[in-house]
Scaffold this active site. Structure first.
Site, mmCIF file in Angstrom:
data_model
loop_
_atom_site.group_PDB
_atom_site.id
_atom_site.type_symbol
_atom_site.label_atom_id
_atom_site.label_comp_id
_atom_site.label_asym_id
_atom_site.label_seq_id
_atom_site.Cartn_x
_atom_site.Cartn_y
_atom_site.Cartn_z
ATOM 1 N N SER A 165 0.834 -1.204 0.000
ATOM 2 C CA SER A 165 0.000 0.000 0.000
ATOM 3 C C SER A 165 0.868 1.253 0.000
ATOM 4 O O SER A 165 1.626 1.473 -0.935
ATOM 5 C CB SER A 165 -0.961 -0.060 1.198
ATOM 6 O OG SER A 165 -1.983 0.894 1.075
ATOM 7 N N ASP A 182 -10.156 -5.661 -3.206
ATOM 8 C CA ASP A 182 -9.580 -4.592 -2.393
ATOM 9 C C ASP A 182 -10.498 -3.368 -2.455
ATOM 10 O O ASP A 182 -10.744 -2.816 -3.536
ATOM 11 C CB ASP A 182 -8.201 -4.248 -2.955
ATOM 12 C CG ASP A 182 -7.395 -3.314 -2.082
ATOM 13 O OD1 ASP A 182 -7.995 -2.416 -1.455
ATOM 14 O OD2 ASP A 182 -6.163 -3.469 -2.048
ATOM 15 N N HIS A 232 -7.331 -6.089 0.861
ATOM 16 C CA HIS A 232 -6.152 -5.241 1.054
ATOM 17 C C HIS A 232 -5.280 -5.679 2.233
ATOM 18 O O HIS A 232 -4.223 -5.103 2.464
ATOM 19 C CB HIS A 232 -6.619 -3.796 1.284
ATOM 20 C CG HIS A 232 -5.540 -2.760 1.117
ATOM 21 N ND1 HIS A 232 -4.964 -2.475 -0.104
ATOM 22 C CD2 HIS A 232 -4.938 -1.927 2.020
ATOM 23 C CE1 HIS A 232 -4.067 -1.511 0.043
ATOM 24 N NE2 HIS A 232 -4.032 -1.169 1.321
#
Length: 278
Positions: free
Chosen positions: A147, A223, A256
């Protein structure tokens, strides 16, 4: 350097450490996994940059990387995601800016510019600390992340291909200039001049300076941040335009979080080992 704790793990040692940082002008913490091979010789080092709200402990606890790292002989290093304990105005007002959200940039705006120098910390200072205290091998260094940390890993590698032999990412923020997380962070840390933002945007960088070796990215298709924040298609198109080799794997049903990361961690470690361990 201060030893916080050390733990036997898959024949090696998982440790947590702290030191006074010259770049961040604060105590910074980081974790190191030393594989069994490090007892006898220097070993390659793979740096992991974590995402928003994470600490130096997150990767070591959640990613499940030590078993395969022990097999491959990879040292794993994970820094914290920002300086802490500074009590700067606004540093804890939101989860996606300030504490836990350094975004791996060198801030230029007050009050962040003195301490929020995570880019220089990751690319310059931390490797020096690791080399001074651990059996880190002769420049064999890779970097990956998740991320916000995936964004950081890509930027660090693209700007410093001579320092990193390999790079990969899980669900990276691929075009931070074009998403709310990036605009908030860059505006706050770097100011309003968007030209200054480009040096920290992987999609912009790769058009001008391809890494020269393959990049591996895994992205979960379930996600919740995919469309608004991560934008892997922009990074994919930028790589195609510059001739940068990219393997972008869109993983059906994965979100995620760290269950996603742990699922594909072995693939990433073996990807890096193919370059670092030869």
């Amino acid at each position: 350097m201060k030893v916080i704790s050390e733990h036997r793990c898959f024949g090696g040692v998982q440790g947590y450490y702290a030191h006074e940082s010259r770049e961040c002008k604060a105590e910074m913490r980081f974790s190191v996994y030393r594989p069994p091979q490090a007892q006898r010789r220097t070993v390659p080092v793979l740096y992991y940059l974590a995402g928003l709200t994470c600490t130096e402990e997150t990767f070591a606890i959640k990613a499940g990387a030590q078993r395969v790292a022990a097999e491959l002989g990879l040292m794993l290093v994970a820094p914290d995601t920002s300086p802490r304990g500074l009590n700067l105005p606004g540093e804890a007002d939101s989860w996606d800016f300030g504490v836990g959200a350094g975004f791996y940039v060198d801030a230029t705006q007050s009050p962040w510019s003195t301490n929020y120098r995570m880019y220089s910390y990751v690319t310059s200072e931390l490797p020096d600390v690791v080399a001074a205290h651990f059996p880190a091998g002769d420049g064999r260094r890779g970097i990956f992340g998740h991320s916000m940390g995936g964004h950081g890993a890509l930027v660090c590698a693209l700007r410093n291909p001579q320092r990193y032999r390999s790079v990969s990412a899980f669900a990276p923020i691929g075009a931070p200039m074009q998403c709310p997380w990036g605009a908030k962070a860059f505006g706050g840390y770097l100011g309003s001049d968007r030209a200054q933002w480009r040096q920290y945007d992987a999609s912009e960088l790769v058009r001008e300076r391809p890494f020269g070796r393959e990049i591996l990215i895994d992205q979960g298709m379930a996600d919740k941040f995919l469309a608004e924040q991560l934008k892997p298609e922009q990074l994919r198109d930028a790589c195609a335009a510059s001739g940068q080799a990219l393997t972008l794997r869109m993983q059906e049903g994965y979100d995620h979080g760290y269950f996603f990361i742990a699922t594909f961690m072995e693939d990433h470690l073996r990807f890096h080992a193919a370059t670092l361990c030869t």
